[in-house]
Design an enzyme around this catalytic site. Structure first.
Site, PDB file in Angstrom:
ATOM      1  N   HIS A  20      -3.500  -1.649   8.539  1.00  0.00           N
ATOM      2  CA  HIS A  20      -4.772  -2.065   9.163  1.00  0.00           C
ATOM      3  C   HIS A  20      -5.394  -0.998   9.671  1.00  0.00           C
ATOM      4  O   HIS A  20      -4.781   0.062  10.067  1.00  0.00           O
ATOM      5  CB  HIS A  20      -4.387  -3.150  10.357  1.00  0.00           C
TER       6      HIS A  20
ATOM      7  N   ASP B 101      -2.529 -11.410   6.961  1.00  0.00           N
ATOM      8  CA  ASP B 101      -2.629 -11.933   5.537  1.00  0.00           C
ATOM      9  C   ASP B 101      -1.059 -12.104   5.162  1.00  0.00           C
ATOM     10  O   ASP B 101      -0.958 -12.662   3.933  1.00  0.00           O
ATOM     11  CB  ASP B 101      -3.435 -11.060   4.572  1.00  0.00           C
TER      12      ASP B 101
HETATM   13  N1  CMC Z   1       0.373  -0.121   0.844  1.00  0.00           N
HETATM   14  C1  CMC Z   1       0.936   1.200   0.732  1.00  0.00           C
HETATM   15  N2  CMC Z   1       0.230   2.379   1.327  1.00  0.00           N
HETATM   16  C2  CMC Z   1      -0.657   2.070   2.112  1.00  0.00           C
HETATM   17  C3  CMC Z   1      -1.175   0.749   2.345  1.00  0.00           C
HETATM   18  C4  CMC Z   1      -0.381  -0.412   1.774  1.00  0.00           C
HETATM   19  N3  CMC Z   1      -0.696  -1.623   2.013  1.00  0.00           N
HETATM   20  N4  CMC Z   1      -2.144   0.784   2.996  1.00  0.00           N
HETATM   21  C5  CMC Z   1      -2.316   1.803   3.583  1.00  0.00           C
HETATM   22  N5  CMC Z   1      -1.491   2.865   2.712  1.00  0.00           N
HETATM   23  C6  CMC Z   1      -1.273   4.364   2.897  1.00  0.00           C
HETATM   24  C7  CMC Z   1      -2.564   4.834   2.179  1.00  0.00           C
HETATM   25  O1  CMC Z   1      -2.076   5.335   0.604  1.00  0.00           O
HETATM   26  C8  CMC Z   1      -2.551   6.072   3.025  1.00  0.00           C
HETATM   27  O2  CMC Z   1      -1.726   7.117   2.528  1.00  0.00           O
HETATM   28  P1  CMC Z   1      -1.937   8.533   2.757  1.00  0.00           P
HETATM   29  O3  CMC Z   1      -2.346   8.959   4.013  1.00  0.00           O
HETATM   30  O4  CMC Z   1      -0.790   9.010   2.257  1.00  0.00           O
HETATM   31  O5  CMC Z   1      -3.247   9.023   1.898  1.00  0.00           O
HETATM   32  C9  CMC Z   1      -2.566   5.842   4.398  1.00  0.00           C
HETATM   33  O6  CMC Z   1      -1.558   4.519   4.308  1.00  0.00           O
HETATM   34  C10 CMC Z   1      -4.081   5.252   5.141  1.00  0.00           C
HETATM   35  O7  CMC Z   1      -4.342   4.352   4.311  1.00  0.00           O
HETATM   36  P2  CMC Z   1      -6.026   4.080   4.363  1.00  0.00           P
HETATM   37  O8  CMC Z   1      -6.136   3.318   3.123  1.00  0.00           O
HETATM   38  O9  CMC Z   1      -6.616   5.326   4.677  1.00  0.00           O
HETATM   39  O10 CMC Z   1      -6.303   3.298   5.676  1.00  0.00           O
HETATM   40  P3  CMC Z   1      -7.499   2.245   5.793  1.00  0.00           P
HETATM   41  O11 CMC Z   1      -7.511   2.206   7.480  1.00  0.00           O
HETATM   42  O12 CMC Z   1      -8.655   2.866   5.441  1.00  0.00           O
HETATM   43  O13 CMC Z   1      -7.165   0.919   5.170  1.00  0.00           O
HETATM   44  C11 CMC Z   1      -6.421  -1.193   4.581  1.00  0.00           C
HETATM   45  C12 CMC Z   1      -6.712  -0.298   5.831  1.00  0.00           C
HETATM   46  C13 CMC Z   1      -5.901  -2.624   5.248  1.00  0.00           C
HETATM   47  C14 CMC Z   1      -7.662  -1.328   3.811  1.00  0.00           C
HETATM   48  C15 CMC Z   1      -5.118  -0.762   3.827  1.00  0.00           C
HETATM   49  O14 CMC Z   1      -4.191  -0.749   4.726  1.00  0.00           O
HETATM   50  C16 CMC Z   1      -4.985  -1.779   2.748  1.00  0.00           C
HETATM   51  O15 CMC Z   1      -5.490  -1.537   1.551  1.00  0.00           O
HETATM   52  N6  CMC Z   1      -4.016  -2.679   2.861  1.00  0.00           N
HETATM   53  C17 CMC Z   1      -3.514  -3.636   2.043  1.00  0.00           C
HETATM   54  C18 CMC Z   1      -4.726  -4.821   1.693  1.00  0.00           C
HETATM   55  C19 CMC Z   1      -4.556  -5.738   3.130  1.00  0.00           C
HETATM   56  O16 CMC Z   1      -3.652  -6.358   3.481  1.00  0.00           O
HETATM   57  N7  CMC Z   1      -5.802  -5.961   3.581  1.00  0.00           N
HETATM   58  C20 CMC Z   1      -5.903  -7.076   4.796  1.00  0.00           C
HETATM   59  C21 CMC Z   1      -6.277  -6.310   5.941  1.00  0.00           C
HETATM   60  S1  CMC Z   1      -6.001  -7.297   7.472  1.00  0.00           S
HETATM   61  C22 CMC Z   1      -7.202  -8.695   7.337  1.00  0.00           C
HETATM   62  C23 CMC Z   1      -8.444  -8.320   7.771  1.00  0.00           C
HETATM   63  O17 CMC Z   1      -8.607  -8.154   9.073  1.00  0.00           O
HETATM   64  O18 CMC Z   1      -9.480  -8.236   6.929  1.00  0.00           O
END
Ligand code: CMC
Length: 437
Positions: A307, A364
């Site tokens: 998140h 989720d």
């Molecule tokens: N599985 C594997 N690796 C992950 C995941 C995941 N679900 N989420 C983040 N990472 C890793 C990512 O690869 C990155 O690694 P590195 O630092 O080595 O490059 C690090 O963690 C940070 O990730 P980010 O994408 O920069 O983080 P963000 O804050 O931009 O994204 C997120 C947040 C929710 C989009 C992301 O965690 C994600 O894609 N999660 C899966 C989809 C999901 O469950 N979404 C629902 C969110 S909660 C409902 C809502 O409020 O909308």
């Protein structure tokens, strides 16, 4: 000097001061509204990870502690003691209702839950396999056509009516989509049923048979809706506020918000979680998928994990896990999927990759399993998120109106394209850049 932050441009030694503003809770902000006029530069903040887009009194999140509050009330307390409509009232009317106020509010929303019969023709325009989020987005945009004349959007009474009407109609639109897609007869709202029970009634009812809705199912769905009611300035809420800043119709703002929510990085994740658990198929395959999630060269991500704000267990996920475990004996929750989910969670909470990146289960991770047990079609999971989030979006829209002095959201950019025809070295501050993002 206190209450200001100093910015120094090391290229020329010039310093600039910006006010620091404290909120009631959470990090203070540096007010950089005049940054460009003072320094001639923009700030760059991809994904707005360090940017507060507004002042708001609706929702507070402490991501480090895993805390979520609506108008001061802790979400775990609300989930334990209140129903979805209490929280809708809290968001829209800024206070929890007394029992008599809640009864009157429920009654009022019921009378607004019908949709104009002429809108039914809209459902015929969609192809058989239309995704329900596409249909819902179009339906809400269409609603703006029905409520665009003779309205004074500057009158708080009128915009409260608009807000309540939207919250009331959302379950009807969702159920009508489903009935139409299945070729079932439309079932109109039943004014004798509560808000959440009525939705299940419209989904499940047939004229020839008795509809079976158990109170445990109503409680489960009601909790899921409540946990989605608002979440401060996430992607869809920011979209709603951005469109609102252009003075667009409020339902057009909400329609745009639905588009933002649809993506699997946001509200579409609950659908993706269940599809992913089904694809994993068995506990034995979990290790293989965890390895894929950790592989930098593999785009695979564990859905329902991570998140932007929570760097701790999402408090909504905590409530839902408890609810899911309570429901196991009473509802038909797929035990194989639960075993897979539990195994994933156990590994992720111990594995260095997930621990070091603070990747915890989010809302989720379990909501999809609960919705599946309630026989909500998988492609409608994000629609359930919309029904829950509608009051939050409208509360944010009303707050923007109330605060007045609405400034159009219009960010700038760092241009990295060609300079054909431009003089060399004309950039104001002669910034060097690599041309890469
Ligand atoms: N599985 C594997 N690796 C992950 C995941 C995941 N679900 N989420 C983040 N990472 C890793 C990512 O690869 C990155 O690694 P590195 O630092 O080595 O490059 C690090 O963690 C940070 O990730 P980010 O994408 O920069 O983080 P963000 O804050 O931009 O994204 C997120 C947040 C929710 C989009 C992301 O965690 C994600 O894609 N999660 C899966 C989809 C999901 O469950 N979404 C629902 C969110 S909660 C409902 C809502 O409020 O909308």
């Amino acid at each position: 000097m206190s209450n200001t932050a100093t910015f120094t441009d090391n290229r020329n030694g010039k310093t600039y001061e910006f006010p620091i503003i404290d909120g009631e809770l959470g990090p203070s902000v540096v007010d950089i509204s005049n940054f460009y006029t003072q320094t001639g530069m923009f700030t760059l903040d991809k994904g707005y990870t360090s940017t507060a887009m507004c002042k708001s009194a609706i929702t507070y999140i402490n991501g480090e502690k895993g805390e979520l509050r609506h108008r001061g009330y802790d979400i775990a307390w609300l989930a334990e003691n209140k129903v979805f409509l209490d929280v809708v009232h809290l968001l829209l009317h800024k206070k929890l209702p007394s029992q008599s106020e809640l009864d009157a509010f429920r009654k009022k929303l019921k009378t607004k839950s019908f949709i104009n019969e002429r809108m039914l023709g809209l459902f015929n325009a969609f192809p058989d396999k239309a995704h329900p989020m596409a249909v819902l987005q179009a339906c809400v945009a269409t609603l703006s056509a029905y409520y665009s004349r003779d309205m004074n959007y500057d009158d708080p009474h009128e915009y409260m009516e608009l807000a309540e009407r939207l919250v009331a109609k959302m379950p009807t639109l969702a159920a009508f989509y489903y009935r139409h897609a299945m070729g079932y007869p439309l079932i109109y709202p039943d004014l004798d049923r509560g808000f959440t029970e009525n939705f299940l009634y419209m989904m499940r009812s047939f004229p020839h048979s008795h509809v079976d809705i158990r109170s445990i199912e109503v409680k489960a769905l009601d909790t899921v809706l409540m946990l989605h009611a608002d979440h401060e300035q996430n992607a869809s809420t920011t979209t709603v506020r951005t469109v609102a800043s252009t003075h667009s119709h409020p339902y057009s703002c909400i329609s745009a918000g639905i588009g933002a929510l649809w993506g699997h990085a946001h509200g579409g994740a609950n659908e993706s979680v269940v599809r992913q658990l089904e694809a994993i198929g068995s506990v034995e395959n979990v290790d293989k998928y965890i390895k894929k999630a950790k592989d930098k060269d593999d785009p695979f991500r564990l859905m329902g994990f991570g998140h932007r704000v929570y760097k701790n267990y999402d408090p909504r996920a905590k409530v839902l896990k408890g609810l899911r475990d309570k429901l196991v004996d009473e509802l038909d929750i797929d035990s194989n999927l639960i075993k897979i989910a539990n195994r994933i969670e156990k590994i992720a909470l111990e594995d260095e990759y997930f621990v070091s990146r603070n990747l915890y289960p989010n809302v989720d991770f379990n909501s999809g399993l609960i919705l599946k047990a309630l026989n909500i079609p998988t492609d409608m999971f994000a629609v359930m998120f919309v029904i829950g989030r509608a009051p939050g979006w409208m509360a944010q829209w009303m707050e923007l109106k109330e605060q007045g002095n609405m400034k159009i959201v219009r960010p700038r950019q760092l241009y990295i394209g060609p300079k054909i025809g431009c003089e060399e070295n004309t950039s104001k501050n002669d910034i060097e850049y690599s041309g890469k993002q």
